[in-house]
Design a protein around this motif. Structure first.
Motif, mmCIF file in Angstrom:
data_model
loop_
_atom_site.group_PDB
_atom_site.id
_atom_site.type_symbol
_atom_site.label_atom_id
_atom_site.label_comp_id
_atom_site.label_asym_id
_atom_site.label_seq_id
_atom_site.Cartn_x
_atom_site.Cartn_y
_atom_site.Cartn_z
ATOM 1 N N GLY A 152 0.830 -1.203 0.000
ATOM 2 C CA GLY A 152 0.000 0.000 0.000
ATOM 3 C C GLY A 152 0.864 1.253 0.000
ATOM 4 N N TRP A 153 1.896 1.216 0.813
ATOM 5 C CA TRP A 153 2.812 2.360 0.891
ATOM 6 C C TRP A 153 3.500 2.572 -0.455
ATOM 7 C CZ3 TRP A 153 7.881 3.800 0.346
ATOM 8 C CH2 TRP A 153 8.312 4.941 1.031
ATOM 9 N N LEU A 154 3.953 1.477 -1.057
ATOM 10 C CA LEU A 154 4.641 1.568 -2.348
ATOM 11 C C LEU A 154 3.674 2.051 -3.436
ATOM 12 C CD1 LEU A 154 6.652 -1.775 -2.091
ATOM 13 C CD2 LEU A 154 7.619 0.513 -1.928
ATOM 14 N N ASP A 155 2.452 1.504 -3.414
ATOM 15 C CA ASP A 155 1.442 1.918 -4.386
ATOM 16 C C ASP A 155 1.177 3.418 -4.311
ATOM 17 O OD1 ASP A 155 0.729 -0.274 -5.919
ATOM 18 O OD2 ASP A 155 -0.629 -1.076 -4.393
ATOM 19 N N ALA A 156 1.090 3.924 -3.065
ATOM 20 C CA ALA A 156 0.769 5.341 -2.886
ATOM 21 C C ALA A 156 1.849 6.222 -3.507
ATOM 22 C CB ALA A 156 0.613 5.668 -1.402
ATOM 23 N N ARG A 157 3.029 5.684 -3.663
ATOM 24 C CA ARG A 157 4.129 6.463 -4.243
ATOM 25 C C ARG A 157 4.494 5.991 -5.643
ATOM 26 N NH1 ARG A 157 3.699 6.352 0.679
ATOM 27 N NH2 ARG A 157 4.335 8.043 2.048
ATOM 28 N N SER A 158 3.659 5.131 -6.190
ATOM 29 C CA SER A 158 3.900 4.571 -7.529
ATOM 30 C C SER A 158 5.270 3.917 -7.645
ATOM 31 C CB SER A 158 3.767 5.645 -8.611
ATOM 32 O OG SER A 158 2.547 6.293 -8.486
ATOM 33 N N ILE A 159 5.717 3.273 -6.575
ATOM 34 C CA ILE A 159 6.976 2.521 -6.629
ATOM 35 C C ILE A 159 6.616 1.069 -6.944
ATOM 36 C CG2 ILE A 159 9.028 1.806 -5.349
ATOM 37 C CD1 ILE A 159 8.606 4.234 -3.540
ATOM 38 N N PRO A 160 7.125 0.531 -8.061
ATOM 39 C CA PRO A 160 6.653 -0.781 -8.496
ATOM 40 C C PRO A 160 7.455 -1.978 -7.993
ATOM 41 C CG PRO A 160 7.941 0.234 -10.235
ATOM 42 C CD PRO A 160 7.991 1.174 -9.055
ATOM 43 N N SER A 161 8.574 -1.753 -7.295
ATOM 44 C CA SER A 161 9.381 -2.911 -6.905
ATOM 45 C C SER A 161 10.058 -2.661 -5.571
ATOM 46 C CB SER A 161 10.426 -3.212 -7.981
ATOM 47 O OG SER A 161 11.152 -2.043 -8.280
ATOM 48 N N PHE A 162 10.426 -3.748 -4.923
ATOM 49 C CA PHE A 162 10.976 -3.680 -3.571
ATOM 50 C C PHE A 162 12.202 -4.580 -3.506
ATOM 51 C CE2 PHE A 162 11.090 -5.589 0.716
ATOM 52 C CZ PHE A 162 11.179 -4.444 1.489
ATOM 53 N N GLN A 263 19.770 3.662 -5.364
ATOM 54 C CA GLN A 263 19.683 4.348 -6.654
ATOM 55 C C GLN A 263 18.385 5.130 -6.774
ATOM 56 O OE1 GLN A 263 19.311 0.983 -6.239
ATOM 57 N NE2 GLN A 263 20.019 -0.094 -8.037
ATOM 58 N N SER A 264 17.404 4.778 -5.956
ATOM 59 C CA SER A 264 16.095 5.390 -6.087
ATOM 60 C C SER A 264 16.072 6.761 -5.425
ATOM 61 C CB SER A 264 15.058 4.493 -5.423
ATOM 62 O OG SER A 264 13.888 5.211 -5.195
ATOM 63 N N ALA A 265 15.405 7.703 -6.065
ATOM 64 C CA ALA A 265 15.277 9.033 -5.474
ATOM 65 C C ALA A 265 14.216 9.028 -4.382
ATOM 66 C CB ALA A 265 14.909 10.035 -6.555
ATOM 67 N N GLN A 266 13.448 7.952 -4.323
ATOM 68 C CA GLN A 266 12.280 7.944 -3.438
ATOM 69 C C GLN A 266 12.588 7.503 -2.019
ATOM 70 O OE1 GLN A 266 8.860 8.381 -4.299
ATOM 71 N NE2 GLN A 266 8.524 7.494 -6.302
ATOM 72 N N ASN A 267 13.794 7.021 -1.778
ATOM 73 C CA ASN A 267 14.166 6.518 -0.461
ATOM 74 C C ASN A 267 13.181 5.480 0.076
ATOM 75 O OD1 ASN A 267 15.778 6.287 1.804
ATOM 76 N ND2 ASN A 267 14.726 7.941 2.874
ATOM 77 N N PRO A 268 12.977 4.407 -0.653
ATOM 78 C CA PRO A 268 12.064 3.370 -0.187
ATOM 79 C C PRO A 268 12.722 2.520 0.897
ATOM 80 C CG PRO A 268 13.122 2.637 -2.184
ATOM 81 C CD PRO A 268 13.653 4.025 -1.900
#
Lengths: 342, 565
Positions: A152-162, A263-268
């Motif tokens: 859910g958290w990833l979806d809210a930020r449109s991050i498709p992979s973990f 590498q991600s700018a989103q800091n997941p």
């Protein structure tokens, strides 16, 4: 600086590669025969688990228990020629669909072709977790926040992979000193790990961060660190039928999905796959695998690795750390809490 | 007097039913607006489930899109319905479908009674706002935003750019002073009625319908016109993360929420059963008139943001792979010292230094064959092995790891032209590094060696050029390490003050007097050796100006050190 045209050329080559991988998967689908198909149970937003297994009857009870608790609702598993009752055990489980294949594990790119087909067929639009039977995923707050909270958290930020680091866990003393019982938490025995001998390298063109080293680098590959197995994984992906894993779950195409670590700018957040390979059974299994030569692209390079395992080594050292839970891994920097916490 | 609630919901209607029921049961009227895009069956279920409460009403469903005026319209509809049906409420509280009450309703009523006539709404002028993401603050009011940000991002961005370039700016209606703030407020009946019945409402509505994110601006601005007493803060506990996404509270936040003393929190993760059970289930603990204290949370959030921005110096991990733009941060987590030439000149330098300073002194960590850890250890903290190949696979990470894993104990190591040179650039750019270099000291073991002179000459030439490249790193102007360089000749001239500098440099806090000195190699005849190299056509300039025969005049006796004062 790369020129625009060579960038475009690279992107085009990767696209061709991805389509080739998908095409392979499409062809290899005939190698799968249905053992038990319960995929009609899959609900619209279910989180799915994918795995290829061979003789994993010992590990599966804990594996299924762990991932059910995290909220995996359906497992799609390919059984590659088990003869220890794995297939029958899986077929009895109410939330597992099983396919069998008698073909070569290596020639199907270590089961990836088979799973790619199942992902095309059943994974589209779902969060898909692709893990081996000896990989147990932990991530920040996993006791209180099931996978659905994470997705859910990833979806809210449109991050498709973990992403997750595979952490080789090992016992203190020789490998066969402690006998694992089915269903037991394997990390009661394999409770030690190396915490800071990991080596990461960025592959600029595929946005892929390779991580090697750890205890396997230290014990089995001190003279050939570049041959040591890769430890970076992308186990959880919001699947699209056009996606394809490249080599095991280490890398995926399209390449933007590889941006799961720094590498991600989103800091997941990132996770850790606790690796339960080094249970006592690994000694016999190594003997078998050395003969089958089904596990690595350059199998002969790994003969000494199997020899090393068959010698029943003690991988523990003074500097090993005792596993205490995800907080410890986050504190050590082996996983990141990213912006997910507090 | 009581507070009435408006709930704006769009998903997870089962949770909405729970919260609305909780308030209605405690005799607060509730009006619910459900997004028209929510599932119809869920909506019917919600209505059926709440049918037994005569103080819960539903307003006509509108399709609400984030950032558009439809959300404000829904709020206005709901407020009108709520006020016209409930005469006995003094305040109206705007909540979302993912809000959860944290304190008993009586306490909230008591609190609002105490603050009769006060409007709780965050309302800040655009100049003061620090939290807008994307740089749109005053422009929210002066540009037009007819395109959806969610669905037509490119056109949205393009149209903003176009308006900026053309310098278009529309007039703000008279009497409107743009203010922004959290969407979630608690207004008095009087203020809200004044806003609803404002004779200019049509003008305002049409103006705000093209303001960007009007739900954070409409009430926040108009309240300035009508209110007599504004408390510019929200009674709803909510936090936004670094990217402006609302922070979600999970089960592990239970204690944090309890300690916040706030009345209502959002957003709650809909599957956080523990939180819903804990806060809606039984009787909430009475706190007896404690002011809400969201600041308690801020400390924790500030810590997280700090960690995000600054990372942890010197921790290189796959989860925090250092980025190019962070490259001027310290590359390691603690100070360390690099000694070059000392172990060539002094036979017992490592043990001497370790004894004198009580710190850890390694041998040549970057030796080509094996990693020479202190005490010849084969494995060191962090499970670093002494394999040279493993080290050379990423030598910078090796050094950073060693320093990270030995925190609390100063590390020193030997370095020289015979070692792998890969870390020169990394360490010279690291403010935690201190270099103590005696150039040309590599000549001393060569001088003592029994090798054939031609061979010695070749090795000397190679070492000198390797050393020169290394010293260039240390002398370039971007260097951030602390660098001390002496030529061999300079050092031998005045060794005592230099050794004192070193002791002070390794451990600046302790003032150690130089009482015992390390054993210097015998340099008798070294001058001739240097001359012989020159005669062979090599110029050992890094040794410095070593006068011919000087050392032979004053032979250094190993038993009686060169000077003790």
């Amino acid at each position: 600086m790369q020129s625009t045209s060579s960038k475009l050329w690279m992107a085009y080559k990767l696209r061709l590669k991805r389509r080739w991988l998908l095409w392979r998967a499409l062809r290899k689908r005939h190698q799968l025969s249905v053992v038990r198909n319960r995929t009609r149970q899959i609900t619209r937003d279910a989180i799915l688990g994918f795995s290829t297994v061979r003789n994993e009857i010992l590990r599966l009870p804990f594996f299924l228990k762990h991932y059910r608790a995290l909220g995996v609702e359906h497992f799609l598993i390919v059984d590659n020629n088990s003869d220890d009752g794995t297939r029958e055990y899986l077929a009895e489980q109410p939330d597992v669909s099983v396919w069998g294949s008698t073909h070569s594990y290596k020639k199907s790119r270590f089961g990836v072709d088979w799973l790619t087909w199942l992902q095309i067929r059943h994974g589209h639009g779902h969060w898909c977790l692709s893990v081996d039977a000896d990989e147990i995923l932990v991530y920040p707050d996993n006791e209180t926040r099931p996978l659905r909270a994470l997705t859910g958290w990833l979806d809210a930020r449109s991050i498709p992979s973990f992403g997750a680091l595979m952490l080789d866990m090992y016992p203190k003393g020789r490998l066969d000193r402690q006998i694992y019982r089915s269903g037991q938490n394997p990390f009661e025995i394999l409770c030690w790990f190396d915490h800071d001998d990991y080596i990461s390298k960025m592959q600029d063109r595929t946005y892929y961060l390779s991580v090697q080293g750890g205890v396997r680098g230290r014990v089995f590959f001190p003279n050939e660190p570049s041959h040591a197995p890769h430890l970076n994984k992308i186990p959880l992906v919001k699947w699209n039928r056009r996606f394809a894993y490249v080599s095991s779950t280490h890398a995926i195409l399209p390449r933007r999905l590889n941006k799961v670590f720094g590498q991600s700018a989103q800091n997941p957040p990132t996770g850790v796959l606790l690796h339960s390979k080094f249970l006592h059974v690994v000694i016999d299994k190594s003997r078998e695998e050395k003969q089958r030569q089904e596990h690595f692209t350059y199998s002969s390079r790994y003969d000494h690795y199997y020899d090393g395992l068959m010698a029943n080594p003690d991988m523990w050292c003074e500097a090993s750390l005792h596993y205490e839970g995800w907080q410890q891994l986050a504190e050590l920097g082996l996983m990141s809490q990213g912006d997910w916490r507090p | 007097m009581a507070v009435g609630f408006i709930i704006l919901a769009h998903e997870h209607l089962d949770r909405v039913a729970q919260v609305a029921g909780y308030w209605a049961q405690r005799r607060s009227p509730v009006v619910i607006h459900v997004d028209a895009r929510a599932d119809d069956e869920d909506y019917r279920e919600l209505q059926d489930g709440l049918a037994r409460f005569d103080n819960i009403r539903f307003v006509e469903r509108r399709a609400c899109e984030w950032g558009r005026f439809s959300i404000v319209s829904a709020t206005l509809d709901a407020a009108t319905l709520l006020l016209s049906n409930s005469d006995d409420i003094s305040h109206v509280f705007l909540a979302s479908g993912s809000c959860l009450p944290l304190r008993p309703l009586e306490e909230m009523n008591a609190y609002l009674d105490k603050h009769a006539g006060t409007d709780f709404i965050e309302s800040v002028t655009t100049q003061e706002v620090t939290w807008t993401v994307g740089g749109l603050d005053l422009e929210r009011f002066t540009l037009r935003f007819p395109f959806s940000w969610k669905r037509r991002r490119r056109i949205f961005d393009g149209y903003v750019k176009l308006q900026r370039r053309l310098g278009i700016s529309r007039a703000i209606p008279e009497g409107v002073r743009p203010h922004l703030g959290s969407q979630w407020w608690c207004l008095t009946r009087e203020t809200l009625e004044a806003i609803l019945t404002d004779p200019d409402r049509e003008v305002y509505d049409s103006y705000f319908s093209t303001v960007w994110i009007p739900d954070e601006a409409y009430f926040q601005t108009l309240v300035r016109k009508h209110s007599t007493m504004i408390e510019s803060r929200s009674l709803t506990l909510s936090r936004f993360d670094f990217q402006g996404k609302p922070h979600v509270f999970y089960e592990d936040h239970l204690q944090l929420l309890q300690r916040s003393d706030c009345f209502v929190a959002r957003k709650i993760w809909p599957r956080a059963n523990l939180l819903y059970r804990e806060f809606l289930g039984g009787d909430l603990k009475k706190l007896a008139r404690i002011e809400p204290n969201p600041r308690k949370l801020d400390k924790i959030f500030a810590k997280a943001i700090d960690k995000r921005l600054n990372g942890r110096d010197g921790l290189q991990m796959q989860s925090r792979f250092p980025k190019a733009h962070l490259w001027n941060l310290p590359r390691t987590c603690a100070s360390y010292s690099v000694f070059e030439g000392f172990s060539d000149l002094f036979s017992n330098f490592e043990t001497w230094l370790e004894k004198r300073t009580g710190t850890r002194v390694h041998g040549h960590l970057f030796n080509k064959r094996t990693v020479k850890f202190a005490g010849n250890a084969t494995i060191y903290n962090g499970c670093l092995a002494n394999s040279a190949k493993l080290r050379d696979y990423n030598p910078e990470k090796f050094l950073a790891s060693l320093i990270w894993n030995t925190q609390g104990e100063h590390q020193s190591f030997q370095f020289g032209p015979a070692d792998r040179q890969d870390i020169s650039g990394f360490a010279s750019g690291d403010p935690n590094a201190s270099f103590f270099v005696i150039t040309g000291a590599w000549a001393v073991p060569l001088f003592h060696s029994k090798l054939n002179f031609q061979r010695v000459r070749r090795v000397a030439a190679r070492y000198q050029s390797i050393e020169a490249r290394h010293v260039n790193w240390l002398r370039q102007h971007e260097v951030r390490a602390h660098v001390n360089i002496w030529s061999l000749a300079e050092f031998v001239e005045t060794p005592m003050p230099i050794l004192q500098t070193i002791l002070d440099g390794v451990d600046p806090t302790a003032s150690r007097k130089l009482t015992e000195v390390p054993k210097m190699a015998d340099l008798t005849g070294f001058g001739q050796f240097v001359q012989k190299l020159k005669n062979e056509g090599m110029n050992p300039h890094s040794v410095g100006d070593f006068p011919l025969g000087r050392q032979s005049d004053q032979p250094v006796s190993p038993a009686k050190p060169y000077a003790v004062r």
